[in-house]
Design a protein around this motif. Sequence first.
Motif: not given
Length: 327
Positions: A134, A249, A264, A270, A273
């Motif tokens: 992540f 992120s 994230v 998440r 990502f």
Amino acid sequence: MSAGHPPGTPALVPESLWRELEQRHTAVVDELTVDHLGRRRRGEPHPVVDFVFTYYRTSVATVRRWHPGPAMILENAHLTERMDWRHYERASLHGRVGLMVDPASVLTRCGRRIDRARDVVGSTASRPGATGCFGLHEWAMLYGSAEEDIRHDRIPLRVSHARIDRVVGESRLRCTHFDAFRFFTDAAAPLNQDVLDREGQARNEQPGCLHAGMDLYSHVAGMEAGAPGELLLDALVAAFDAREVDMRSSPYDLSAWGLDPIAVETPEGRAEFVAYQRGWIRRTQALRARFLDAVGTLEATMWNGTGGAQPTPVTPGSRRTELSPRR
């Protein structure tokens, strides 16, 4: 550039073709970097593009130089300024003269780092990509730190230090990239699933890692003239893209640069990502295959001699007398 002939066997590239490829390459690089060069003249930082050139110690000027890669004789290139470029030797094939990359020169200067890169890239390519980290390495670099501690001190945070600590503390850190892990805070390092070191890099790198893929740009650039220009350009664009996702992120606020966060710290972020990582695995595995092929071709050209071409040693005198302003 695909030669359509056995690796290591030189092929002649007509002047009109290689000049077209060269011009196309420089035009793309100029389009990619015009804003960066303008910002640099004005002293304005950028968290994505600046990193790629500063961290990997490369320059726009170097990337603008197109190279055909090994085993390509550029017709009439000995009549241009390329004659004075590092790693080129004069060669002829079927009576037509030009320049080709000298593999012995490349391997003498760059061989150690090429060998190291091949070990890491080959090992990485051999294993499946892992998702689930992540992109929390930037968070781990701030975990447990003081309120005033900001690694990228010109970029504000978009979340509080308390939020960073909660996200990291409630997550399982799965970083596989030593050059990210080495910047973890002392409090964060023991939370990672593995303790990483430089010696174990080839064992731990995996294709889902953004930074392992970004490093391909460095590995290709490290081949100097031995790397085909198309591969260098594709690796550079991939590095730009990954660095953008890397920073989006992170816990930093990039709104000043028009970049929205990938949150994230949330399930939705998440998922976004991981979706990017899956595409990244496919993209970088293809780049790894091309890098390994380029190294293999460079070495094959070295061991096969000139494969039928007749290289002509370049002397200082010949450089001066044969160089012309021809375009």
